[in-house]
Design an enzyme around this catalytic site. Structure first.
Site, PDB file in Angstrom:
ATOM      1  N   ASP A   1       0.814  -1.220   0.000  1.00 15.45           N
ATOM      2  CA  ASP A   1       0.000   0.000   0.000  1.00 15.45           C
ATOM      3  C   ASP A   1       0.850   1.274   0.000  1.00 15.45           C
ATOM      4  O   ASP A   1       0.451   2.298   0.547  1.00 15.45           O
ATOM      5  CB  ASP A   1      -0.974   0.019   1.196  1.00 15.45           C
ATOM      6  CG  ASP A   1      -1.749  -1.279   1.296  1.00 15.45           C
ATOM      7  OD1 ASP A   1      -2.288  -1.709   0.271  1.00 15.45           O
ATOM      8  OD2 ASP A   1      -1.785  -1.877   2.386  1.00 15.45           O
TER       9      ASP A   1
ATOM     10  N   LYS B   1       2.092   2.141  -5.231  1.00 15.41           N
ATOM     11  CA  LYS B   1       2.813   1.693  -6.426  1.00 15.41           C
ATOM     12  C   LYS B   1       2.034   1.996  -7.692  1.00 15.41           C
ATOM     13  O   LYS B   1       2.617   2.250  -8.741  1.00 15.41           O
ATOM     14  CB  LYS B   1       3.047   0.168  -6.360  1.00 15.41           C
ATOM     15  CG  LYS B   1       3.940  -0.272  -5.232  1.00 15.41           C
ATOM     16  CD  LYS B   1       4.104  -1.771  -5.193  1.00 15.41           C
ATOM     17  CE  LYS B   1       2.923  -2.532  -4.660  1.00 15.41           C
ATOM     18  NZ  LYS B   1       2.628  -2.356  -3.238  1.00 15.41           N
TER      19      LYS B   1
ATOM     20  N   GLY C   1      -4.656  -4.890  -4.492  1.00 12.80           N
ATOM     21  CA  GLY C   1      -5.791  -4.110  -4.984  1.00 12.80           C
ATOM     22  C   GLY C   1      -5.329  -2.745  -5.442  1.00 12.80           C
ATOM     23  O   GLY C   1      -4.534  -2.107  -4.760  1.00 12.80           O
ATOM     24  N   HIS C   2      -5.761  -2.341  -6.627  1.00  6.38           N
ATOM     25  CA  HIS C   2      -5.467  -0.981  -7.047  1.00  6.38           C
ATOM     26  C   HIS C   2      -6.720  -0.366  -7.640  1.00  6.38           C
ATOM     27  O   HIS C   2      -7.467  -1.008  -8.369  1.00  6.38           O
ATOM     28  CB  HIS C   2      -4.281  -0.910  -8.011  1.00  6.38           C
ATOM     29  CG  HIS C   2      -4.212  -2.045  -8.963  1.00  6.38           C
ATOM     30  ND1 HIS C   2      -3.341  -3.091  -8.814  1.00  6.38           N
ATOM     31  CD2 HIS C   2      -4.945  -2.303 -10.056  1.00  6.38           C
ATOM     32  CE1 HIS C   2      -3.541  -3.962  -9.792  1.00  6.38           C
ATOM     33  NE2 HIS C   2      -4.501  -3.501 -10.553  1.00  6.38           N
TER      34      HIS C   2
ATOM     35  N   GLN D   1       1.925  -6.283  -2.834  1.00  4.52           N
ATOM     36  CA  GLN D   1       2.290  -6.278  -1.405  1.00  4.52           C
ATOM     37  C   GLN D   1       3.592  -5.492  -1.225  1.00  4.52           C
ATOM     38  O   GLN D   1       3.856  -4.591  -2.007  1.00  4.52           O
ATOM     39  CB  GLN D   1       2.393  -7.701  -0.841  1.00  4.52           C
ATOM     40  CG  GLN D   1       1.049  -8.433  -0.757  1.00  4.52           C
ATOM     41  CD  GLN D   1       0.676  -9.146  -2.023  1.00  4.52           C
ATOM     42  OE1 GLN D   1       1.472  -9.848  -2.618  1.00  4.52           O
ATOM     43  NE2 GLN D   1      -0.566  -8.994  -2.463  1.00  4.52           N
TER      44      GLN D   1
HETATM   45  P1  IMP Z   1      -2.499 -13.058   2.514  1.00  8.82           P
HETATM   46  O1  IMP Z   1      -1.625 -12.502   1.436  1.00  8.82           O
HETATM   47  O2  IMP Z   1      -3.974 -12.910   2.216  1.00  8.82           O
HETATM   48  O3  IMP Z   1      -2.135 -14.480   2.887  1.00  8.82           O
HETATM   49  O4  IMP Z   1      -2.257 -12.193   3.847  1.00  8.82           O
HETATM   50  C1  IMP Z   1      -1.016 -12.230   4.545  1.00  8.82           C
HETATM   51  C2  IMP Z   1      -0.652 -10.853   5.068  1.00  8.82           C
HETATM   52  O5  IMP Z   1      -0.346  -9.981   3.978  1.00  8.82           O
HETATM   53  C3  IMP Z   1      -1.766 -10.145   5.847  1.00  8.82           C
HETATM   54  O6  IMP Z   1      -1.174  -9.359   6.852  1.00  8.82           O
HETATM   55  C4  IMP Z   1      -2.402  -9.244   4.786  1.00  8.82           C
HETATM   56  O7  IMP Z   1      -3.066  -8.163   5.369  1.00  8.82           O
HETATM   57  C5  IMP Z   1      -1.160  -8.816   4.028  1.00  8.82           C
HETATM   58  N1  IMP Z   1      -1.429  -8.392   2.638  1.00  8.82           N
HETATM   59  C6  IMP Z   1      -1.731  -9.183   1.594  1.00  8.82           C
HETATM   60  N2  IMP Z   1      -1.879  -8.445   0.478  1.00  8.82           N
HETATM   61  C7  IMP Z   1      -1.652  -7.174   0.810  1.00  8.82           C
HETATM   62  C8  IMP Z   1      -1.614  -5.943   0.056  1.00  8.82           C
HETATM   63  O8  IMP Z   1      -1.806  -5.892  -1.155  1.00  8.82           O
HETATM   64  N3  IMP Z   1      -1.341  -4.822   0.782  1.00  8.82           N
HETATM   65  C9  IMP Z   1      -1.064  -4.856   2.105  1.00  8.82           C
HETATM   66  N4  IMP Z   1      -1.082  -5.972   2.827  1.00  8.82           N
HETATM   67  C10 IMP Z   1      -1.371  -7.128   2.191  1.00  8.82           C
END
Ligand code: IMP
Length: 433
Positions: A15, A18, A42-43, A227
């Site tokens: 977040d 990017k 997500g964007h 991420q």
């Molecule tokens: P997962 O990717 O759904 O398995 O989540 C694992 C961790 O990564 C959690 O803390 C989520 O909140 C975090 N996370 C996953 N995708 C994103 C993203 O796009 N932005 C910020 N945090 C993310």
């Protein structure tokens, strides 16, 4: 004039903003490629005045000249992919196979993956990771355990049935015996997959060949990270991480493009820090200042809507991220959000730690340097000289600690709301040579 093959990565916990940089560079790239993660990202895009949030289709999709690629390192939820294609089509942006390619080798998020992600999080109670519950982790687990289903398998009903028959008994045992859930049937899973496979078939191809052909023609490839660095499964705040390699090196494994064909790594950092989900966050602010950052910065997740945890910029953490990713250029986002603060802090290290405490971040107490705020709105600034001296000092101090030049500074949500310290396109063209 061709820009470098560039990886764009977040240097904090995701977040970082990017999307705006990817958008800018996509205009000058022939290919925009996702290499890891799935619809946990997500964007937000604005199409014909309407906002839509894309989770798996690369954000370059609105650039007619760029071809979007979902690389082998991505995990694909076919249902989400089709929904996003429908949303775009409903807004007059039908996506053609010339605009989108999906790797035959990407792994598929199956219904049991979503189910198990949610069940496991519920079962963890207070120890929950705070995943997005989209099935990302369970899909990567099965990939590594050699019982995953690839996009190529999804395309062939007989192969899919064979795989589902082999995998489902074990999944059902977990669902029923461990989590007290309803079992899935082979027929229901195969029937679920069929319409998505039919819809996606036109986009599926050998994306390795596609990207190598692009490389031979000297066309620019933009690798869009999802991420952030400290959610990387190897280098992040394990176990509070996502299940893929989010660092720039992941771009090679996740696309089949070799390291010699990557010329630049643009690291994105927010002028403060945020994270969603649980896990260590040394510079987190729990009181009114944190809440103020959240409100001013609109820090709510694009994927889950969850409020993000907020804190001061941690330069020691970012310095580590610069090493991990081989960052060549930096972009600082959301500097405008700090305009309302009289005093700002930058974390420069951790008490009693000479080196980065990668295994002990939970216990780390940050050492802060205090800087005066500028107390004014910088969203109108377009050049370095437009920024108040205190804002310049803040940016320069970050550069000094982190050791990489900041090329672009975001001062507002709009595409034009940036301070360019160097022309990014010229800089990245240079980097190709
Ligand atoms: P997962 O990717 O759904 O398995 O989540 C694992 C961790 O990564 C959690 O803390 C989520 O909140 C975090 N996370 C996953 N995708 C994103 C993203 O796009 N932005 C910020 N945090 C993310």
């Amino acid at each position: 004039m061709t820009i470098a093959n560039t990886v764009v990565v977040g240097l904090q916990w995701g977040d970082e903003g990017k999307g705006k940089v990817v958008d800018r560079l996509a205009e000058h790239s022939a290919y925009v490629v996702r290499f890891q993660g799935g619809n946990n990202a997500g964007h937000t895009l604005v199409v014909n005045g309407e906002k839509i949030v894309l989770h798996v289709i690369p954000s370059g999709i609105l650039h007619p000249s760029a071809r979007c690629v979902v690389g082998n390192g991505v995990v694909v939820d076919p249902e989400v992919m089709v929904t996003e294609l429908d949303q775009l089509a409903a807004r007059g942006r039908t996506v053609t196979p010339a605009q989108l390619s999906i790797s035959t080798d990407a792994h598929v998020i199956m219904p049991w993956h979503r189910l198990l992600d949610a069940c496991r999080e519920d079962a963890r109670g207070e120890q929950l990771i705070g995943t997005t519950r989209k099935g990302i982790g369970p899909t990567y687990e099965d990939k590594v355990a050699r019982r995953g289903i690839k996009v190529a398998d999804l395309m062939d009903p007989a192969t899919l049935r064979r795989h589902v028959e082999a995998i489902l008994p074990e999944k059902n045992r977990q669902i029923v015996e461990w989590y007290d859930g309803e079992p899935l049937t082979v027929d229901s899973v195969v029937a679920w997959a069929a319409p998505f496979a039919d819809r996606l078939r036109q986009y599926v191809c050998d994306t390795v060949e596609l990207l190598h052909a692009a490389s031979r023609r000297d066309e620019a490839i933009l690798f869009e990270g999802a991420q952030g660095t400290f959610l990387d499964v190897d280098h992040g705040t394990y176990p509070f991480v996502t299940s893929s390699n989010t660092v720039a090196g992941g771009a090679c494994a996740g696309t089949g493009v070799g390291p010699r064909d990557v010329h630049a790594v643009v690291g994105i950092v927010k002028a403060y820090a945020t994270r969603v989900g649980t896990g260590p966050f040394p510079t987190e602010l729990h009181g009114a200042v944190g809440e103020r950052l959240r409100e001013l910065g609109g820090e709510y997740g694009a994927t889950t809507g969850r409020p993000r945890r907020c804190g001061w910029f941690d330069a020691a953490l970012v310095r580590r991220a610069v090493q991990l990713n081989g960052v060549t250029h930096l972009t600082l986002t959301k500097l405008d959000i700090l305009g309302g603060f009289d005093e700002l802090c930058i974390g420069t290290g951790y008490e009693g730690a000479d080196a980065f405490p990668s295994h002990d971040l939970e216990q780390a107490t940050p050492v802060y340097e205090r800087l005066p705020g500028w107390g004014s709105d910088v969203s109108g600034a377009r050049t370095w000289d437009d920024l108040p001296p205190a804002a310049q000092a803040f940016v320069s101090r970050i550069e000094e600690i982190v050791g990489v030049p900041i090329v672009l500074i975001g001062v507002g949500p709009g595409r034009a709301e940036v301070v360019e310290r160097a022309d990014p396109i010229a800089t990245l063209t240079q980097a190709r040579r």
